[in-house]
Write a protein that holds these residues in place. Structure first.
Motif, PDB file in Angstrom:
ATOM      1  N   GLN A   1      38.546   7.102  -1.720  1.00  0.00           N
ATOM      2  CA  GLN A   1      38.777   7.566  -0.362  1.00  0.00           C
ATOM      3  C   GLN A   1      37.437   7.771   0.337  1.00  0.00           C
ATOM      4  O   GLN A   1      36.557   8.445  -0.187  1.00  0.00           O
ATOM      5  CB  GLN A   1      39.561   8.885  -0.370  1.00  0.00           C
ATOM      6  N   VAL A   2      37.293   7.193   1.510  1.00  0.00           N
ATOM      7  CA  VAL A   2      36.054   7.322   2.281  1.00  0.00           C
ATOM      8  C   VAL A   2      36.114   8.592   3.116  1.00  0.00           C
ATOM      9  O   VAL A   2      37.119   8.861   3.787  1.00  0.00           O
ATOM     10  CB  VAL A   2      35.868   6.104   3.199  1.00  0.00           C
ATOM     11  N   GLN A   3      35.051   9.361   3.066  1.00  0.00           N
ATOM     12  CA  GLN A   3      34.947  10.557   3.898  1.00  0.00           C
ATOM     13  C   GLN A   3      33.781  10.402   4.858  1.00  0.00           C
ATOM     14  O   GLN A   3      32.701   9.966   4.460  1.00  0.00           O
ATOM     15  CB  GLN A   3      34.759  11.794   3.025  1.00  0.00           C
ATOM     16  N   LEU A   4      34.012  10.781   6.099  1.00  0.00           N
ATOM     17  CA  LEU A   4      33.013  10.681   7.162  1.00  0.00           C
ATOM     18  C   LEU A   4      32.908  12.022   7.862  1.00  0.00           C
ATOM     19  O   LEU A   4      33.928  12.575   8.283  1.00  0.00           O
ATOM     20  CB  LEU A   4      33.412   9.592   8.167  1.00  0.00           C
ATOM     21  N   VAL A   5      31.690  12.527   8.012  1.00  0.00           N
ATOM     22  CA  VAL A   5      31.491  13.829   8.648  1.00  0.00           C
ATOM     23  C   VAL A   5      30.406  13.699   9.714  1.00  0.00           C
ATOM     24  O   VAL A   5      29.239  13.448   9.384  1.00  0.00           O
ATOM     25  CB  VAL A   5      31.098  14.903   7.618  1.00  0.00           C
ATOM     26  N   GLU A   6      30.795  13.897  10.968  1.00  0.00           N
ATOM     27  CA  GLU A   6      29.854  13.795  12.075  1.00  0.00           C
ATOM     28  C   GLU A   6      29.187  15.136  12.361  1.00  0.00           C
ATOM     29  O   GLU A   6      29.749  16.194  12.098  1.00  0.00           O
ATOM     30  CB  GLU A   6      30.551  13.339  13.370  1.00  0.00           C
ATOM     31  N   SER A   7      27.992  15.048  12.937  1.00  0.00           N
ATOM     32  CA  SER A   7      27.281  16.236  13.398  1.00  0.00           C
ATOM     33  C   SER A   7      26.317  15.818  14.497  1.00  0.00           C
ATOM     34  O   SER A   7      26.089  14.619  14.713  1.00  0.00           O
ATOM     35  CB  SER A   7      26.522  16.910  12.250  1.00  0.00           C
ATOM     36  N   GLY A   8      25.755  16.805  15.186  1.00  0.00           N
ATOM     37  CA  GLY A   8      24.728  16.531  16.180  1.00  0.00           C
ATOM     38  C   GLY A   8      25.169  16.594  17.617  1.00  0.00           C
ATOM     39  O   GLY A   8      24.359  16.444  18.537  1.00  0.00           O
ATOM     40  N   GLY A   9      26.451  16.800  17.854  1.00  0.00           N
ATOM     41  CA  GLY A   9      26.917  16.907  19.233  1.00  0.00           C
ATOM     42  C   GLY A   9      26.413  18.179  19.893  1.00  0.00           C
ATOM     43  O   GLY A   9      25.844  19.062  19.246  1.00  0.00           O
ATOM     44  N   GLY A  10      26.626  18.266  21.193  1.00  0.00           N
ATOM     45  CA  GLY A  10      26.200  19.458  21.928  1.00  0.00           C
ATOM     46  C   GLY A  10      26.293  19.235  23.414  1.00  0.00           C
ATOM     47  O   GLY A  10      26.903  18.269  23.876  1.00  0.00           O
TER      48      GLY A  10
END
Length: 125
Positions: free
Chosen positions: A1-10
């Motif tokens: 299972q592929v997991q993707l976690v975004e960050s850096g928005g604002g």
């Protein structure tokens, strides 16, 4: 299972910059097309940028010359550098991974099977 976690928005003012990151499970970027999509309230999710296995990028016309997609295969991180931001760039940004023989590595949503939870970008005028 592929997991993707975004960050850096604002939240930034028009003309500003942000860099989004997407951390993926191991080997994701060597097996799949990887991309950034965005979705503004009341609008359909649209492709922003995609990078294929030979690091060739494709950009939506609306972001060409302002956004840059890149990746670090060793760290399994996908980036989206966003410069000269405009209020119309305000949206939830998602990273996605997938492959579809019919559509190839493109900004077509049908390519992508795996999606992150999204990170919000808000640009004020």
């Amino acid at each position: 299972q592929v997991q993707l976690v975004e960050s850096g928005g604002g939240s930034v003012q028009a003309g500003g910059s942000l860099r989004l990151s997407c951390a993926a499970s191991a080997n994701t970027y060597s097996h799949y097309c990887v991309s950034w999509f965005r979705q503004a309230p009341g609008k359909e999710r649209e492709g922003v940028a995609v990078i294929n296995n030979d690091d060739t990028p494709i950009y939506a016309d609306s972001v060409k010359g302002r956004f840059t997609i890149s990746r670090d295969n060793a760290l399994n991180i996908l980036y989206l550098q966003m410069n000269s931001l405009k209020p119309e760039d305000t949206a939830m940004y998602y990273c996605a991974a997938g492959w579809n023989r019919k559509y190839g590595c493109s900004l077509n949503r049908n390519v992508y099977t795996f999606w992150g939870q999204g990170t919000q970008v808000t640009v004020s005028s």
